[in-house]
Scaffold this motif. Structure first.
Motif, PDB file in Angstrom:
ATOM      1  N   TRP A  45       0.792  -1.220   0.000  1.00 12.92           N
ATOM      2  CA  TRP A  45       0.000   0.000   0.000  1.00 12.92           C
ATOM      3  C   TRP A  45       0.830   1.278   0.000  1.00 12.92           C
ATOM      4  O   TRP A  45       2.011   1.292   0.325  1.00 12.92           O
ATOM      5  CB  TRP A  45      -0.925  -0.017   1.220  1.00 12.92           C
ATOM      6  N   GLY A  95      -8.832   1.058  -0.644  1.00 13.79           N
ATOM      7  CA  GLY A  95      -8.889   0.680  -2.046  1.00 13.79           C
ATOM      8  C   GLY A  95      -8.141   1.612  -2.976  1.00 13.79           C
ATOM      9  O   GLY A  95      -8.378   1.590  -4.188  1.00 13.79           O
ATOM     10  N   PRO A 140      -4.728   2.936  -4.960  1.00 13.90           N
ATOM     11  CA  PRO A 140      -3.556   2.233  -5.495  1.00 13.90           C
ATOM     12  C   PRO A 140      -2.304   2.512  -4.652  1.00 13.90           C
ATOM     13  O   PRO A 140      -2.157   3.599  -4.099  1.00 13.90           O
ATOM     14  CB  PRO A 140      -3.404   2.832  -6.898  1.00 13.90           C
ATOM     15  N   PRO A 141      -1.411   1.492  -4.590  1.00 15.01           N
ATOM     16  CA  PRO A 141      -1.559   0.139  -5.127  1.00 15.01           C
ATOM     17  C   PRO A 141      -2.269  -0.799  -4.150  1.00 15.01           C
ATOM     18  O   PRO A 141      -2.035  -0.741  -2.954  1.00 15.01           O
ATOM     19  CB  PRO A 141      -0.109  -0.298  -5.353  1.00 15.01           C
ATOM     20  N   GLY A 142      -3.144  -1.651  -4.679  1.00 12.97           N
ATOM     21  CA  GLY A 142      -3.829  -2.675  -3.910  1.00 12.97           C
ATOM     22  C   GLY A 142      -3.030  -3.970  -3.967  1.00 12.97           C
ATOM     23  O   GLY A 142      -1.902  -3.991  -4.455  1.00 12.97           O
ATOM     24  N   PRO A 143      -3.618  -5.065  -3.473  1.00 10.38           N
ATOM     25  CA  PRO A 143      -5.019  -5.189  -3.101  1.00 10.38           C
ATOM     26  C   PRO A 143      -5.327  -4.675  -1.696  1.00 10.38           C
ATOM     27  O   PRO A 143      -4.508  -4.781  -0.793  1.00 10.38           O
ATOM     28  CB  PRO A 143      -5.240  -6.706  -3.165  1.00 10.38           C
ATOM     29  N   GLU A 155      -3.022  -0.267 -10.046  1.00 13.12           N
ATOM     30  CA  GLU A 155      -4.293  -0.497  -9.361  1.00 13.12           C
ATOM     31  C   GLU A 155      -4.148  -1.609  -8.339  1.00 13.12           C
ATOM     32  O   GLU A 155      -4.582  -1.498  -7.191  1.00 13.12           O
ATOM     33  CB  GLU A 155      -5.384  -0.830 -10.380  1.00 13.12           C
ATOM     34  N   THR A 156      -3.508  -2.697  -8.764  1.00 12.87           N
ATOM     35  CA  THR A 156      -3.250  -3.832  -7.882  1.00 12.87           C
ATOM     36  C   THR A 156      -1.871  -4.389  -8.197  1.00 12.87           C
ATOM     37  O   THR A 156      -1.535  -4.596  -9.359  1.00 12.87           O
ATOM     38  CB  THR A 156      -4.296  -4.945  -8.067  1.00 12.87           C
TER      39      THR A 156
END
Length: 667
Positions: free
Chosen positions: A271, A279, A281-284, A328-329
């Protein structure tokens, strides 16, 4: 994301005043079960200067009602002199702030709706003061959750890095705090007749924090105050320490799980500088509220939730990714270790190799592709492809790897070097170089050679004499794949992260007597362990805030180069949230810009500036603040210019300006 509409216990919310020992009152918002006075509950405290009535209100709405619905009194308190609290705010984490925090903890424990047990939590500032107040040991404080915080105020905060001035945030955060401390209380909270006198008191007391921070260029008593690493044994409350690999404070988690005598668990994900359930970025993202509820129930309700059966450290290992400024993840996996340092991690010493000395003389603008010091989940936060930075550095590449190499912890670099000048920096970056030549930043570290013998002292270099220097890089969990190369890139400049010394120098490195030390983790160490899993993120329903796009959209981050003058300019919009309208009709407008300038071959041309405009409006009330902060330097001193202009309903309330100089001792 799941939004929890109904809870086992109905929730009420009320605003209250909490008295402190000198009679100053702090404004608080309390979410608690409606039946708490007949069935008391433990209290949870989040204690911040960021204004519960507007700035953190959306984030507060996600978690405080959720905790209350699960049987806690969840309390959000504005620090003295911030938000709607009385008094004035003089600095970060000063003795008054911490003493007030102890008063609040004791007050909460004495309320008829409280069982007498208290927990503290927070991210960044709230994580800092949770640790610091825990070290003061108020009796009711039994457990804390500290997220993206630091145990070391000097070497792991926004002021200095490796003994060097952290130019990008020393200035930017000082400018931000000047704007934040200049904001007024809300008439609706403190009264129509009191808000303006309270605001004038704050404005009259303003002194830019930058003056203080640059007056302490070595690790002295000022920085030791509030640094819990000075005495880990002072903490006896249970500590859940949480960080993210994209956050600059992640090393604190590793130190806390290693050094605390109190019950402790560590959690590091992929994170940024955010709560792990949001939620961004970066996830998860994970079900962080549920995870913390296990912690609170265990320590504050004596319920066996199994939380202490978890590994001492749960960490995410990032799989290799092409370089990008946002993900994003992140791909990867969770691993667990029951001790730290972990038996699963061994040191792999990799000589840099090469025949004969190499000269390191990087352009002053090396570092423009460093990314944001505090990634917040925005589109331009993370470092881009490092090929241009690598070209401005001296690089040492391994042979292509024949197998996957996983690392977990803080790599180290040992360099045998000489400096042509008495004052110099050395910066090392570790990159993952793919077969196509793209270079992904894995981790980095900085050493001001003046502090090579300890951060408490400034010792100039003796040119013409080689020394061995070794320094740690930031912690990371990363997997290098087969076919990729491990690159060590060495530079003597890293603007604007590192404020340059006053003269252009160069380093001479003996690569044959230098090495990279990697903490390599055995990938089979988890074979007998059950997979580490988390629930899906869950929060209370969101606050109905309307966020408005700016009338003239502007890029978050641009780099320009004037070829004629040789000037490089980094222009940054920190994008903390922009302008928004709240359900109570409050209109909060915010605009900020940071600029960093430097000219080729001239380290003394470095200039950093921060400008803020904040406006609050509701029901005929209109308050506006404009601030400007600039930092530059000669070879002998730092020069600071700051100003604040405040208006109420169009009339000037304050118009103040400061020019301040401080000698350069080690920076």
């Amino acid at each position: 994301m799941r939004y929890r509409e109904a809870f086992d216990r109905d929730v009420r919310v009320e605003d209250v005043w909490i008295p402190t020992r000198d009679g100053t009152r702090l404004h608080a918002r309390v979410w608690r079960p409606t039946d708490a006075e007949t069935a008391p509950v433990p209290a949870l405290l989040e204690y911040l200067p960021y204004r519960k009535s507007d700035w953190t209100a959306p984030r507060d709405a996600q978690r405080h009602p959720w905790y209350a619905g699960h049987g806690y009194a969840s309390v959000r308190v504005d620090l003295r002199g911030s938000g709607d609290s009385e008094g004035v705010m003089r600095d970060e984490y000063d003795e008054t702030e911490l003493a007030d925090g102890v008063d609040v903890v004791n007050w909460l424990a004495e309320q008829p709706w409280c069982t007498g047990k208290v927990g503290m939590f927070g991210i960044s500032w709230g994580g800092f003061n949770s640790l610091q107040i825990a070290a003061l040991r108020p009796e009711p404080l039994k457990a804390i959750v500290t997220v993206c915080s630091a145990d070391d105020r000097y070497d792991n905060d926004v002021h200095y890095i490796g003994g060097a001035v952290l130019g990008i945030d020393m200035l930017a955060w000082a400018g931000t705090m000047l704007a934040f401390t200049a904001r007024p209380p809300h008439p609706a909270s403190v009264g129509e007749d009191r808000w303006l006198p309270m605001w004038r008191e704050r404005l009259d007391a303003l002194e830019p924090y930058l003056h203080t921070w640059l007056a302490h260029q070595e690790r002295d008593a000022y920085w030791r105050h509030g640094s819990v690493c000075e005495d880990y044994a002072a903490i006896d409350a249970a500590v859940l320490a949480v960080g993210g690999w994209a956050d600059p404070y992640r090393d604190t988690v590793l130190r806390l799980v290693e050094h605390l005598d109190a019950p402790v668990r560590g959690l590091i994900g992929p994170w940024s500088h955010q709560y792990p359930d949001r939620g961004l970025p970066p996830g998860p993202a994970i079900g962080f509220l549920q995870e913390t509820l296990r912690w609170w129930d265990h320590w504050l309700k004596d319920t066996d939730t199994g939380v202490m059966d978890e590994p001492l450290l749960r960490a995410w290992i990032n799989d290799p990714v092409p370089p990008a400024t946002s993900y994003e993840t992140m791909p990867g996996r969770w691993v667990g270790d029951d001790a730290w340092p972990a038996p699963s991690v061994t040191w792999d010493e990799r000589p840099l190799g090469g025949d004969g000395p190499v000269i390191v003389r990087s352009p002053p603008h090396t570092g423009l592709d460093a990314g944001r010091y505090f990634p917040f989940g925005n589109a331009t936060d993370l470092p881009p492809d490092q090929r241009e930075e690598d070209g401005r550095s001296v690089c040492f590449d391994s042979a292509p790897l024949t197998e996957r190499v996983e690392i977990l912890g803080r790599p180290r670099v040992r360099l045998r070097l000489d400096s042509a000048t008495r004052r110099a920096h050395v910066i090392a970056r570790v990159c993952d170089v793919a077969p196509d030549g793209s270079s992904t930043l894995v981790t980095r570290g900085v050493l001001n050679l003046m502090s090579r013998h300890g951060r408490e002292q400034a010792v100039e270099w003796e040119p013409g004499r080689y020394e061995d220097v070794e320094f740690e890089l930031n912690g990371t969990g990363y997997a290098f794949p087969p076919g990729h190369r491990v690159r060590v890139a060495v530079s003597d400049a890293y603007w604007p992260w590192v404020w340059p010394h006053g003269e252009r120098g160069q380093l001479t490195v003996q690569p044959g007597e230098s090495a990279l030390l990697l903490p390599v983790r055995d990938p089979g160490a988890d074979a007998a362990r059950a997979p580490i899993t988390f629930e899906e993120p869950e929060q209370a329903p969101p606050l109905a805030v309307t966020v408005e796009a700016p009338a003239e959209p502007r890029p978050e981050r641009t780099v320009t180069h004037d070829v004629a003058t040789g000037e490089w300019v980094l222009d940054v919009d920190p994008n903390y949230g922009g302008s928004r309208t709240y359900p109570d009709g409050l209109r909060y407008e915010e605009s900020a810009r940071e600029t960093y300038r430097i000219r080729s071959e001239d380290p003394l041309s470095a200039v950093a500036s921060s400008r803020w405009t904040i406006r609050l409006r509701r029901d005929g009330w209109d308050a506006e603040i404009h601030t400007a902060t600039e930092l530059r330097a000669t070879a002998e001193e730092f020069i600071m210019d700051s100003s604040v202009e405040a208006r109420a309903n169009g009339e000037t309330v304050a118009n103040r300006a400061w020019q301040h100089t401080i000698p350069r001792t080690s920076a």
